[in-house]
Design a protein around this motif. Structure first.
Motif, PDB file in Angstrom:
ATOM      1  N   ILE A 124       5.393  -4.542  -8.442  1.00 60.23           N
ATOM      2  CA  ILE A 124       5.137  -5.035  -7.087  1.00 60.23           C
ATOM      3  C   ILE A 124       3.668  -4.854  -6.752  1.00 60.23           C
ATOM      4  CG2 ILE A 124       5.669  -4.697  -4.644  1.00 60.23           C
ATOM      5  CD1 ILE A 124       8.423  -3.581  -5.607  1.00 60.23           C
ATOM      6  N   ARG A 125       3.129  -3.700  -7.111  1.00 60.73           N
ATOM      7  CA  ARG A 125       1.730  -3.408  -6.824  1.00 60.73           C
ATOM      8  C   ARG A 125       0.805  -4.296  -7.654  1.00 60.73           C
ATOM      9  NH1 ARG A 125       1.693   3.185  -6.769  1.00 60.73           N
ATOM     10  NH2 ARG A 125      -0.430   2.852  -5.974  1.00 60.73           N
ATOM     11  N   GLU A 126       1.239  -4.623  -8.857  1.00 54.42           N
ATOM     12  CA  GLU A 126       0.399  -5.443  -9.735  1.00 54.42           C
ATOM     13  C   GLU A 126       0.366  -6.912  -9.319  1.00 54.42           C
ATOM     14  OE1 GLU A 126       0.539  -3.487 -14.120  1.00 54.42           O
ATOM     15  OE2 GLU A 126       2.415  -4.388 -13.444  1.00 54.42           O
ATOM     16  N   HIS A 127       1.499  -7.433  -8.825  1.00 50.62           N
ATOM     17  CA  HIS A 127       1.617  -8.877  -8.638  1.00 50.62           C
ATOM     18  C   HIS A 127       1.779  -9.344  -7.190  1.00 50.62           C
ATOM     19  CE1 HIS A 127       1.919  -9.379 -12.978  1.00 50.62           C
ATOM     20  NE2 HIS A 127       2.832  -8.415 -13.008  1.00 50.62           N
ATOM     21  N   LEU A 128       2.180  -8.473  -6.282  1.00 52.05           N
ATOM     22  CA  LEU A 128       2.453  -8.914  -4.915  1.00 52.05           C
ATOM     23  C   LEU A 128       1.519  -8.304  -3.878  1.00 52.05           C
ATOM     24  CD1 LEU A 128       6.364  -8.737  -4.944  1.00 52.05           C
ATOM     25  CD2 LEU A 128       4.921 -10.743  -5.342  1.00 52.05           C
ATOM     26  N   VAL A 129       1.118  -7.066  -4.086  1.00 47.35           N
ATOM     27  CA  VAL A 129       0.294  -6.344  -3.116  1.00 47.35           C
ATOM     28  C   VAL A 129      -1.167  -6.759  -3.262  1.00 47.35           C
ATOM     29  CG1 VAL A 129      -0.579  -4.044  -2.509  1.00 47.35           C
ATOM     30  CG2 VAL A 129       1.869  -4.391  -2.928  1.00 47.35           C
ATOM     31  N   THR A 130      -1.835  -6.994  -2.131  1.00 43.86           N
ATOM     32  CA  THR A 130      -3.254  -7.352  -2.173  1.00 43.86           C
ATOM     33  C   THR A 130      -4.158  -6.188  -1.775  1.00 43.86           C
ATOM     34  OG1 THR A 130      -3.261  -8.156   0.119  1.00 43.86           O
ATOM     35  CG2 THR A 130      -2.701  -9.746  -1.608  1.00 43.86           C
ATOM     36  N   ARG A 131      -3.583  -5.178  -1.141  1.00 42.28           N
ATOM     37  CA  ARG A 131      -4.395  -4.051  -0.674  1.00 42.28           C
ATOM     38  C   ARG A 131      -3.514  -2.826  -0.528  1.00 42.28           C
ATOM     39  NH1 ARG A 131      -8.938  -4.848   4.012  1.00 42.28           N
ATOM     40  NH2 ARG A 131     -10.114  -2.943   3.612  1.00 42.28           N
ATOM     41  N   GLU A 132      -4.027  -1.660  -0.912  1.00 41.56           N
ATOM     42  CA  GLU A 132      -3.287  -0.409  -0.756  1.00 41.56           C
ATOM     43  C   GLU A 132      -4.085   0.517   0.157  1.00 41.56           C
ATOM     44  OE1 GLU A 132      -1.938   1.359  -4.346  1.00 41.56           O
ATOM     45  OE2 GLU A 132      -1.160  -0.520  -5.175  1.00 41.56           O
ATOM     46  N   ILE A 133      -3.392   1.096   1.141  1.00 40.47           N
ATOM     47  CA  ILE A 133      -4.054   1.944   2.126  1.00 40.47           C
ATOM     48  C   ILE A 133      -3.318   3.274   2.227  1.00 40.47           C
ATOM     49  CG2 ILE A 133      -4.610   2.199   4.579  1.00 40.47           C
ATOM     50  CD1 ILE A 133      -5.065  -0.793   4.712  1.00 40.47           C
ATOM     51  N   SER A 134      -4.089   4.342   2.296  1.00 37.82           N
ATOM     52  CA  SER A 134      -3.559   5.697   2.440  1.00 37.82           C
ATOM     53  C   SER A 134      -3.982   6.263   3.790  1.00 37.82           C
ATOM     54  CB  SER A 134      -4.111   6.589   1.320  1.00 37.82           C
ATOM     55  OG  SER A 134      -3.871   7.963   1.585  1.00 37.82           O
ATOM     56  N   VAL A 135      -3.149   7.118   4.366  1.00 39.78           N
ATOM     57  CA  VAL A 135      -3.543   7.788   5.610  1.00 39.78           C
ATOM     58  C   VAL A 135      -4.041   9.206   5.344  1.00 39.78           C
ATOM     59  CG1 VAL A 135      -2.062   6.394   7.086  1.00 39.78           C
ATOM     60  CG2 VAL A 135      -1.157   8.508   6.104  1.00 39.78           C
ATOM     61  N   GLY A 136      -4.192   9.575   4.074  1.00 41.74           N
ATOM     62  CA  GLY A 136      -4.717  10.897   3.759  1.00 41.74           C
ATOM     63  C   GLY A 136      -4.207  11.402   2.431  1.00 41.74           C
ATOM     64  N   ASP A 137      -4.815  12.460   1.967  1.00 44.35           N
ATOM     65  CA  ASP A 137      -4.468  13.021   0.663  1.00 44.35           C
ATOM     66  C   ASP A 137      -3.288  13.976   0.773  1.00 44.35           C
ATOM     67  OD1 ASP A 137      -6.544  11.567  -0.397  1.00 44.35           O
ATOM     68  OD2 ASP A 137      -7.972  13.232  -0.321  1.00 44.35           O
ATOM     69  N   TYR A 138      -2.163  13.423   1.146  1.00 51.07           N
ATOM     70  CA  TYR A 138      -0.919  14.190   1.212  1.00 51.07           C
ATOM     71  C   TYR A 138       0.223  13.204   1.073  1.00 51.07           C
ATOM     72  CZ  TYR A 138      -1.312  12.515   6.032  1.00 51.07           C
ATOM     73  OH  TYR A 138      -1.472  11.726   7.138  1.00 51.07           O
ATOM     74  N   VAL A 139       1.431  13.720   0.837  1.00 51.84           N
ATOM     75  CA  VAL A 139       2.596  12.865   0.604  1.00 51.84           C
ATOM     76  C   VAL A 139       3.632  13.111   1.682  1.00 51.84           C
ATOM     77  CG1 VAL A 139       4.470  12.312  -1.006  1.00 51.84           C
ATOM     78  CG2 VAL A 139       2.185  12.834  -1.886  1.00 51.84           C
ATOM     79  N   VAL A 140       4.166  12.036   2.248  1.00 52.79           N
ATOM     80  CA  VAL A 140       5.275  12.118   3.200  1.00 52.79           C
ATOM     81  C   VAL A 140       6.479  11.410   2.589  1.00 52.79           C
ATOM     82  CG1 VAL A 140       3.840  12.361   5.240  1.00 52.79           C
ATOM     83  CG2 VAL A 140       4.399  10.078   4.410  1.00 52.79           C
ATOM     84  N   SER A 141       7.602  11.444   3.274  1.00 48.83           N
ATOM     85  CA  SER A 141       8.849  10.940   2.694  1.00 48.83           C
ATOM     86  C   SER A 141       8.850   9.439   2.457  1.00 48.83           C
ATOM     87  CB  SER A 141      10.039  11.316   3.597  1.00 48.83           C
ATOM     88  OG  SER A 141      10.146  12.716   3.705  1.00 48.83           O
ATOM     89  N   GLY A 142       8.069   8.708   3.220  1.00 48.25           N
ATOM     90  CA  GLY A 142       8.023   7.266   3.048  1.00 48.25           C
ATOM     91  C   GLY A 142       6.824   6.677   3.745  1.00 48.25           C
ATOM     92  N   GLY A 143       6.671   5.365   3.628  1.00 43.03           N
ATOM     93  CA  GLY A 143       5.514   4.697   4.207  1.00 43.03           C
ATOM     94  C   GLY A 143       5.674   4.283   5.647  1.00 43.03           C
ATOM     95  N   GLU A 144       6.824   4.605   6.265  1.00 43.19           N
ATOM     96  CA  GLU A 144       7.082   4.127   7.617  1.00 43.19           C
ATOM     97  C   GLU A 144       6.116   4.720   8.649  1.00 43.19           C
ATOM     98  OE1 GLU A 144      10.296   3.036   5.108  1.00 43.19           O
ATOM     99  OE2 GLU A 144       9.475   5.050   5.475  1.00 43.19           O
ATOM    100  N   LEU A 145       5.950   6.025   8.642  1.00 41.81           N
ATOM    101  CA  LEU A 145       5.033   6.632   9.616  1.00 41.81           C
ATOM    102  C   LEU A 145       3.583   6.223   9.349  1.00 41.81           C
ATOM    103  CD1 LEU A 145       6.597  10.193  10.071  1.00 41.81           C
ATOM    104  CD2 LEU A 145       6.906   8.135  11.462  1.00 41.81           C
ATOM    105  N   PRO A 146       3.124   6.194   8.093  1.00 44.00           N
ATOM    106  CA  PRO A 146       1.790   5.642   7.837  1.00 44.00           C
ATOM    107  C   PRO A 146       1.658   4.189   8.295  1.00 44.00           C
ATOM    108  CG  PRO A 146       2.480   6.974   5.975  1.00 44.00           C
ATOM    109  CD  PRO A 146       3.669   6.883   6.893  1.00 44.00           C
ATOM    110  N   ALA A 147       2.702   3.378   8.115  1.00 43.00           N
ATOM    111  CA  ALA A 147       2.648   1.983   8.564  1.00 43.00           C
ATOM    112  C   ALA A 147       2.510   1.911  10.077  1.00 43.00           C
ATOM    113  CB  ALA A 147       3.900   1.231   8.113  1.00 43.00           C
ATOM    114  N   ALA A 148       3.214   2.798  10.781  1.00 42.83           N
ATOM    115  CA  ALA A 148       3.112   2.836  12.242  1.00 42.83           C
ATOM    116  C   ALA A 148       1.701   3.232  12.659  1.00 42.83           C
ATOM    117  CB  ALA A 148       4.141   3.807  12.819  1.00 42.83           C
TER     118      ALA A 148
END
Length: 224
Positions: free
Chosen positions: A121-145
């Motif tokens: 998916i990252r190789e063929h569909l995603v055009t940009r990847e964004i992080s909210v910081g150098d830590y891991v949360v359970s999913g991308g929902e809160l970062p997306a918000a």
């Protein structure tokens, strides 16, 4: 502007996107935000969207097919400027990125969950990847918000006073100066006299000086 968010657990986004500035911007018609349940294209009678990873690593991985079909459905209806994946390995979200994305018309934000998403998916569909910081949360929902909020507040009309966003931290690579409101004195703690002076030039000079001081003290790397 339109923002489409794809999630395996869309209920996590209900509250962050329905209140305050973002909620008001939606009600005003300044932005459309649509949250899509990935399980619409889940596999089998249980609408599965994840499976065990090849190689035997622990954790479940979002499968390629449901994500592909969801993105293809959205793309069949309109063109998108970016397909963004919220990922801890992406470029770290900074104000400049939010400024840039606020000028786009249509965005897809893809939320990972569990161990992540099938790398194809990252190789063929995603055009940009964004992080909210150098830590891991359970999913991308809160970062997306967080990303959506940082974008929407920049849309003209989203803030009551549009000039407010111009004085936010990081807009000019500095932290914002201290802010105060009534009363002018509380328990002996006083608002700086210059802010009560009514002299715009003196106030602006004080704000610039304080912004520089705070940045030097708290985030000196920004001055580089």
């Amino acid at each position: 502007m339109r923002i489409d968010i794809i999630s395996a657990v869309p209920e996590l986004l209900d509250s962050p996107l329905s209140g305050s500035i973002v909620g008001r911007a939606v009600k005003k018609g300044l932005v459309e935000i649509h949250v899509h349940n990935l399980r619409k294209y889940g596999i089998g009678p249980r609408r599965n969207v994840d499976d065990y990873s090849y190689g035997g690593d622990a954790g479940m991985v979002l499968m390629v097919e449901p994500v592909y079909r969801m993105i293809e459905e959205l793309k069949s209806e309109r063109e998108y400027d970016e397909v963004i994946y919220m990922s801890p390995d992406g470029e770290v979200l900074k104000q400049g990125i939010s400024n840039e994305l606020s000028l786009k018309e249509n965005l897809i934000i893809l939320c990972g969950h569990y161990k992540g998403i099938d790398h194809r998916i990252r190789e063929h569909l995603v055009t940009r990847e964004i992080s909210v910081g150098d830590y891991v949360v359970s999913g991308g929902e809160l970062p997306a918000a967080l990303l959506a909020d940082s974008i929407v507040r920049l849309i003209p009309g989203a803030l009551t006073d549009e000039t407010s966003a111009l004085s936010d931290s990081f807009q000019d690579s500095l932290l914002s100066p201290p802010v105060y409101t009534r009363p002018a004195e509380f328990r002996g703690w006083k608002v700086p006299d210059v802010l009560l002076s009514g002299d715009p030039k003196k106030i602006r000079a004080w704000q610039d000086e304080e912004a520089l001081k705070r940045t030097e003290m708290l985030r000196p790397e920004l001055l580089k």
